[in-house]
Enzyme design. Structure first.
Site, PDB file in Angstrom:
ATOM      1  N   HIS A  92      50.404   5.551  38.823  1.00 37.70           N
ATOM      2  CA  HIS A  92      50.275   4.115  39.082  1.00 37.70           C
ATOM      3  C   HIS A  92      51.648   3.433  39.164  1.00 37.70           C
ATOM      4  CE1 HIS A  92      46.140   3.065  39.491  1.00 37.70           C
ATOM      5  NE2 HIS A  92      45.764   3.590  38.333  1.00 37.70           N
ATOM      6  N   HIS A  96      47.479  10.569  36.547  1.00 38.93           N
ATOM      7  CA  HIS A  96      46.955   9.419  37.290  1.00 38.93           C
ATOM      8  C   HIS A  96      47.644   8.140  36.836  1.00 38.93           C
ATOM      9  CE1 HIS A  96      43.675   6.701  38.863  1.00 38.93           C
ATOM     10  NE2 HIS A  96      44.060   5.979  37.811  1.00 38.93           N
ATOM     11  N   GLU A  97      47.742   7.957  35.526  1.00 41.52           N
ATOM     12  CA  GLU A  97      48.377   6.737  35.011  1.00 41.52           C
ATOM     13  C   GLU A  97      49.874   6.717  35.337  1.00 41.52           C
ATOM     14  OE1 GLU A  97      46.508   4.456  34.290  1.00 41.52           O
ATOM     15  OE2 GLU A  97      44.661   5.540  33.867  1.00 41.52           O
ATOM     16  N   ASP A 129      44.938   8.724  41.941  1.00 42.65           N
ATOM     17  CA  ASP A 129      44.139   9.953  41.829  1.00 42.65           C
ATOM     18  C   ASP A 129      44.823  11.107  42.543  1.00 42.65           C
ATOM     19  OD1 ASP A 129      42.060   9.090  40.253  1.00 42.65           O
ATOM     20  OD2 ASP A 129      40.665   8.737  41.904  1.00 42.65           O
ATOM     21  N   GLU A 167      44.090   2.915  43.288  1.00 39.51           N
ATOM     22  CA  GLU A 167      43.490   3.930  42.423  1.00 39.51           C
ATOM     23  C   GLU A 167      43.418   5.275  43.130  1.00 39.51           C
ATOM     24  OE1 GLU A 167      42.808   3.736  39.273  1.00 39.51           O
ATOM     25  OE2 GLU A 167      43.264   1.611  39.075  1.00 39.51           O
TER      26      GLU A 167
END
Length: 649
Positions: free
Chosen positions: A501, A497-498, A561, A557
């Site tokens: 980003h 997830h990070e 995800d 976000e």
């Protein structure tokens, strides 16, 4: 912990699971979980927070008693301040005396000219102003060396978001009524008559309302590219009108800046409509109201209880934290890296730090394969994406070095005549001066934005780095007692997830050096925006907590995800013997939560994350493997037609 809980097949039949995956996995927990009175939520993240709090408070109590030996001078300063914060007997005895000098300082100012003359002290001491200025990285610095520059933003509002000021928002007036009652009481507690208190609060609300039309809302503030608006410094000072503070800013920075990066241009273009000689009386009362309500929490128990009423109403929290825990939270907030360093080294350690670092490296390897095999990007953009991924820095566990600013924090104890409020203000000044000293200096890429005892993780687009503090690296996210599939459904998805980003609608605008610099072909960017819009559409308007999800607010976000789940799923498959039931069940488990209605409604308005249940349920609908694993069919609640499934990374 997950290892102590029942599996999904023992909790719910497959029919429930196919109709509401989140409720089926977490149903038993949801029926029995209770939100503590001093919380506004409970669940996966909050359970870990409570566990970390318990460990640290127990250790620090042992240090105070001598049961645990402390040899760290920084920890000694923390413990001295913690003890001062927890001494409510002294706080009650001090009464309003510690606050009086700050009120007197505001009362003594009779014009904007006088305020401008003392702005340097006013600013570094943290007095309220109708704008915020600070030193942050220049998002358009080219090359590997980035410089810190001056940024400016509109002042903070009383209500949590501009949208609360809309005529059709019923929550706004209700919250303002609570704010009014609380603040009038605080003002009388510090010596004002009821009549004066009413007038001061009315003026403060009037001034606050005059700022609201020119502020950006949460959705607008979530668009990073539109926050970068350079303006010539002299022009910026001119826009401030009665605030003639060009010399003061030059003095605190050590040199005159050439420009200011403005996040809300409309606010400053209309600044003189808000701030002028006619509005000075209302502005002054606005300052006093903010000084009192923010600093009163550092006084005695009656003040702490009263000053927290508005925030507790906003979140639905029934009672204030107990005294000892509130003192711990205050001390930990100020000495964040000191406490985090202790937690990381004791409860995580160097071996785990290296192990998890290796996990992140492996996950970036899986992500690289996904980028290289991507079918909708051109070769040129794929290669640039891989360059960015290869350049990404990884922070795991806790920092390698302590920031120098924490070495400047020295507590003046009660025996030395110090009060809690005076120490808080002295520390605030240290942090403010430290930030200002970084103006026109290279950005420190080793700086952590979260302490190691934080149950969270982040990606920094301007640093092109990902960070995983020690506190999140626990079950159900990660544990040696969990299977690889469970860990990939937990911490693996968080890691990816990070990483994702870096390629969300905001992160994708930054290059490998963390600069706003387009590295996409026009056609690829057009396709990316089309796919991002599909993600917006998938969530937009979904009902939740009596309101509806704003798809634009939560898109970054949600894209992360989607990418995180996709990459973690790919990594789980590479283990050779993946159990995708365990993978998906742990994904739903980490998002379990129970929150007050007020907290849900607040987050729906301001949070860039989708509600936890929707993160768990909607995202899995986009993956064919979910349908195959649980035999989800048309007509089931969890079914989404293939043409509506959103896949980006």
């Amino acid at each position: 912990m997950l290892s102590e809980e029942k599996g999904w097949d023992e909790m719910a039949d497959k029919t429930k699971l196919r109709n509401d995956f989140y409720d089926a996995v977490n149903g038993e927990w949801l029926e029995t979980a209770e939100i503590p009175a001093d919380h506004s939520s409970t669940g996966g993240f909050m359970d870990l927070v409570d566990d970390v709090d318990e460990k640290l408070m127990s250790d620090f109590a042992d240090m105070k008693s001598g049961k645990l030996v402390n040899k760290d001078p920084l920890m000694t300063e923390f413990l001295k301040f913690y003890e001062l914060a927890a001494d409510f007997k002294k706080r009650d005895q001090d009464g309003t005396a510690p606050l009086k000098p700050y009120i007197d300082k505001v009362e003594a100012v009779s014009s904007f000219e006088e305020l401008s003359a003392q702005f340097k002290d006013w600013f570094v001491e943290g007095f309220p102003t109708p704008f915020d200025i600070g030193v942050q990285p220049d998002l358009k610095s080219q090359g590997k060396i980035k410089l810190n520059v001056l940024w400016a933003e509109g002042g903070n509002l009383i209500l949590p978001d501009k949208t609360y000021y809309d005529k059709d928002n019923q929550a706004g007036p209700q919250l303002l009524a609570v704010f009014t009652q609380m603040t009038e009481k605080l003002l009388t507690m510090v010596g004002n008559s009821k009549e004066d208190a009413k007038k001061m609060v009315a003026d403060a609300k009037q001034f606050d309302a005059s700022m609201a039309p020119f502020k950006k809302n949460s959705e607008e503030m979530s668009d990073v590219a539109n926050l970068y608006n350079p303006i010539d410094f002299d022009e910026f000072i001119k826009q401030l009108g009665e605030f003639k503070i060009g010399d003061a800013i030059t003095e605190v920075l050590g040199e005159k800046p050439k420009q200011v990066i403005v996040t809300e241009p409309k606010f400053f273009e209309n600044f003189t409509k808000i701030v002028n000689k006619d509005t000075f009386p209302a502005f002054k009362n606005w300052v006093i109201v903010n000084v009192v309500r923010h600093l009163a929490t550092y006084l005695g128990e009656d003040f702490r209880q009263t000053a927290g009423i508005y925030q507790r109403t906003l979140s639905g929290q029934k009672t204030a934290m107990k005294q000892e825990k509130s003192a711990f939270y205050l001390a930990r907030r100020i000495f964040s890296q000191v406490v985090g360093d202790y937690y990381g080294k004791k409860y995580f350690g160097e071996k785990a730090k290296q192990d998890v670092h290796d996990m992140v490296v492996a996950m970036t390897g899986v992500y690289k394969q996904k980028l290289q095999n991507n079918t909708w990007l051109s070769k040129a953009t794929r290669e640039k994406a891989v360059v960015k991924l290869n350049a990404m820095d990884i922070h795991v566990g806790y920092p390698d070095k302590m920031e120098d600013v924490f070495k400047k924090l020295h507590t003046t104890t009660a025996a030395e005549g110090g009060s809690l409020l005076e120490n808080v203000q002295a520390f605030s000044k240290v942090f403010a001066e430290d930030e200002l000293s970084k103006f026109n200096q290279p950005v420190d890429k080793e700086k952590w934005e979260m302490s190691a005892d934080t149950v969270n993780a982040y990606y920094s687009p301007e640093g092109n780095l990902i960070c995983f503090p020690a506190a999140i690296l626990q079950a159900p996210f990660y544990s040696l007692e969990q299977t690889p599939s469970q860990n990939y459904g937990g911490i693996g998805a968080v890691m990816a997830h990070e990483i994702s980003h870096a390629f969300d609608p905001n992160g994708a605008l930054f290059d490998e050096n963390g600069s706003l610099n387009n590295w996409w072909t026009d056609d690829d960017m057009k396709e990316f925006k089309k796919r991002s819009q599909a993600m917006i559409d998938e969530f937009d308007g979904l009902p939740y907590a009596g309101g509806k999800v704003n798809g634009k607010l939560v898109v970054t976000e949600n894209v992360a995800d989607d990418g995180g789940l996709s990459c973690a799923l790919g990594a789980a498959k590479l283990t050779g013997n993946p159990d995708l039931e365990e993978f998906f069940v742990n994904w739903a488990t980490v998002w379990r939560s129970k929150a007050t209605k007020e907290r849900k409604q607040l987050l729906l308005s301001i949070d860039v994350h989708a509600p936890d249940k929707l993160r768990a349920n909607v995202q899995v609908k986009n993956f064919d493997e979910f349908y195959e694993t649980f035999n989800v069919q048309p007509g089931d609640g969890m079914y989404l037609p293939p043409e509506k499934r959103v896949q980006i990374w």
